[in-house]
Scaffold this motif. Sequence first.
Motif, mmCIF file in Angstrom:
data_model
loop_
_atom_site.group_PDB
_atom_site.id
_atom_site.type_symbol
_atom_site.label_atom_id
_atom_site.label_comp_id
_atom_site.label_asym_id
_atom_site.label_seq_id
_atom_site.Cartn_x
_atom_site.Cartn_y
_atom_site.Cartn_z
ATOM 1 N N ASP A 31 0.855 -1.179 0.000
ATOM 2 C CA ASP A 31 0.000 0.000 0.000
ATOM 3 C C ASP A 31 0.897 1.238 0.000
ATOM 4 N N LEU A 32 1.042 1.873 -1.161
ATOM 5 C CA LEU A 32 1.951 3.008 -1.289
ATOM 6 C C LEU A 32 1.501 4.220 -0.479
ATOM 7 N N VAL A 33 0.198 4.383 -0.282
ATOM 8 C CA VAL A 33 -0.289 5.495 0.537
ATOM 9 C C VAL A 33 0.179 5.310 1.981
ATOM 10 N N ARG A 34 0.019 4.103 2.509
ATOM 11 C CA ARG A 34 0.462 3.819 3.876
ATOM 12 C C ARG A 34 1.969 4.032 4.015
ATOM 13 N N ARG A 40 10.102 8.443 6.509
ATOM 14 C CA ARG A 40 11.336 7.787 6.115
ATOM 15 C C ARG A 40 11.657 6.556 6.962
ATOM 16 N N ARG A 41 10.694 6.047 7.704
ATOM 17 C CA ARG A 41 10.933 4.850 8.501
ATOM 18 C C ARG A 41 11.091 3.621 7.606
#
Length: 113
Positions: A31-34, A40-41
């Motif tokens: 999920d790219l949104v998440r 940056r974690r």
Amino acid sequence: GAAGAREPYTVCDLDATPHTKLASLNLGELDLVRVALQGRRETLLGEAEATVTHGGRLEGFAVYFELRDGAARLTTAPRCYAGTTPCAASWTQALFHVDAAPVVAAGDVVHLK
């Protein structure tokens, strides 16, 4: 045994880098949104297991993505693996180096997490 990979990774163009593909791994959905909301974690890409199809020394693994929206596709894969999926040629692949560089034979199972 397990083979650990570590950063720093390099960015490469697998179309221009001599290599032998030993196996294909599919890390599933991301999920790219998440991921974007995490900042940056560290992001866990997932786990995958594959059977080695061509023996050799496992010196690294490349990570590239396929973006999907319904039937539409766009991939960051090297052209040699993209098939008919349109490529985003300005994107490159991340290559993670495997320190132990184990020798694997066809039929061996590789697990990535």
